[in-house]
Design a protein around this motif. Structure first.
Motif, short mmCIF file in Angstrom:
data_model
loop_
_atom_site.label_atom_id
_atom_site.label_comp_id
_atom_site.label_asym_id
_atom_site.label_seq_id
_atom_site.Cartn_x
_atom_site.Cartn_y
_atom_site.Cartn_z
N UNK A 23 1.12 -1.18 -0.12
CA UNK A 23 -0.38 -0.03 0.38
C UNK A 23 1.33 1.39 -0.10
N UNK A 24 1.71 1.36 0.56
CA UNK A 24 2.69 2.81 0.70
C UNK A 24 3.25 2.40 -0.51
N UNK A 25 3.78 1.65 -1.37
CA UNK A 25 4.51 1.75 -2.66
C UNK A 25 3.87 2.09 -3.34
N UNK A 26 2.42 1.74 -3.72
CA UNK A 26 1.49 2.30 -4.30
C UNK A 26 0.88 3.44 -4.30
N UNK A 27 0.90 3.77 -2.75
CA UNK A 27 0.55 5.48 -2.52
C UNK A 27 1.35 6.32 -2.56
N UNK A 28 2.78 6.35 -2.86
CA UNK A 28 4.25 7.07 -3.13
C UNK A 28 3.88 7.14 -4.95
N UNK A 29 3.62 5.99 -5.13
CA UNK A 29 3.92 6.08 -7.51
C UNK A 29 2.66 6.68 -7.48
N UNK A 30 1.23 7.10 -7.10
CA UNK A 30 0.40 7.64 -7.26
C UNK A 30 0.58 8.93 -6.87
N UNK A 31 0.99 9.37 -5.61
CA UNK A 31 1.20 10.75 -5.36
C UNK A 31 2.43 11.62 -5.83
N UNK A 32 3.28 10.36 -6.12
CA UNK A 32 4.79 10.87 -7.03
C UNK A 32 5.47 11.56 -5.61
N UNK A 33 5.03 11.63 -4.27
CA UNK A 33 5.42 12.04 -3.58
C UNK A 33 6.06 10.99 -1.41
N UNK A 34 7.24 10.74 -1.59
CA UNK A 34 7.71 10.40 0.28
C UNK A 34 7.93 10.18 0.62
N UNK A 35 8.21 12.41 0.79
CA UNK A 35 9.07 13.77 1.61
C UNK A 35 8.74 13.13 3.28
N UNK A 36 7.49 12.40 3.01
CA UNK A 36 6.69 11.95 4.87
C UNK A 36 7.38 10.59 5.59
N UNK A 37 8.41 10.23 4.64
CA UNK A 37 8.39 9.13 5.11
C UNK A 37 10.01 8.84 5.69
N UNK A 38 10.96 7.95 7.17
CA UNK A 38 11.50 8.21 7.17
C UNK A 38 12.66 7.49 6.69
N UNK A 39 13.64 8.52 6.08
CA UNK A 39 14.69 6.97 4.79
C UNK A 39 15.16 6.55 5.89
N UNK A 40 15.55 7.50 7.44
CA UNK A 40 16.46 5.62 8.64
C UNK A 40 15.26 4.81 8.67
N UNK A 41 14.03 5.03 9.23
CA UNK A 41 13.54 3.96 9.39
C UNK A 41 13.39 3.49 8.09
N UNK A 42 12.95 3.16 7.19
CA UNK A 42 13.40 2.92 6.23
C UNK A 42 14.28 2.11 5.33
N UNK A 43 15.42 2.77 5.96
CA UNK A 43 17.07 2.19 5.75
C UNK A 43 17.28 1.10 6.65
N UNK A 44 16.28 1.14 7.98
CA UNK A 44 17.11 -0.19 8.51
C UNK A 44 15.80 -0.91 8.76
#
Length: 90
Positions: A23-44
């Motif tokens: 669902x997150x991948x699809x939302x990012x693709x649809x909105x063309x935005x991932x600014x609200x996601x924490x990169x350190x969290x995703x990397x962990x």
């Protein structure tokens, strides 16, 4: 608990884990935005999936390896989108 019940629970858990980031991948693709996601969290999370993938391969636990390979793939897509769709491109 019977073996069939344990297998069914394991399969259900693997499916849910594998699909958890879709669902997150699809939302990012649809909105063309991932600014609200924490990169350190995703990397962990990606490091976690990579570790469990490796463990599953070493232990010849293919369901564990496959589940984490799918999760790692989706997390890598999220990381790619995070950079591709960043607002302040240089």
């Amino acid at each position: 608990m019977s073996m069939n019940t344990e297998i069914a629970i394991g399969i259900l858990g693997a499916i849910l884990s594998s699909l958890s980031f879709l669902p997150q991948v699809l939302k990012i693709w649809k909105t063309k935005s991932a600014n609200d996601l924490s990169l350190p969290t995703i990397l962990l999370l990606a490091a976690n999936a990579a570790t469990w993938l490796t463990y599953g391969m070493l232990k010849d636990a293919m369901p564990l390896a496959i589940t984490n390979a799918i999760m790692l793939s989706m997390l890598l897509i999220i990381i790619f989108f995070k950079y591709k769709f960043r607002k302040n491109k240089k």
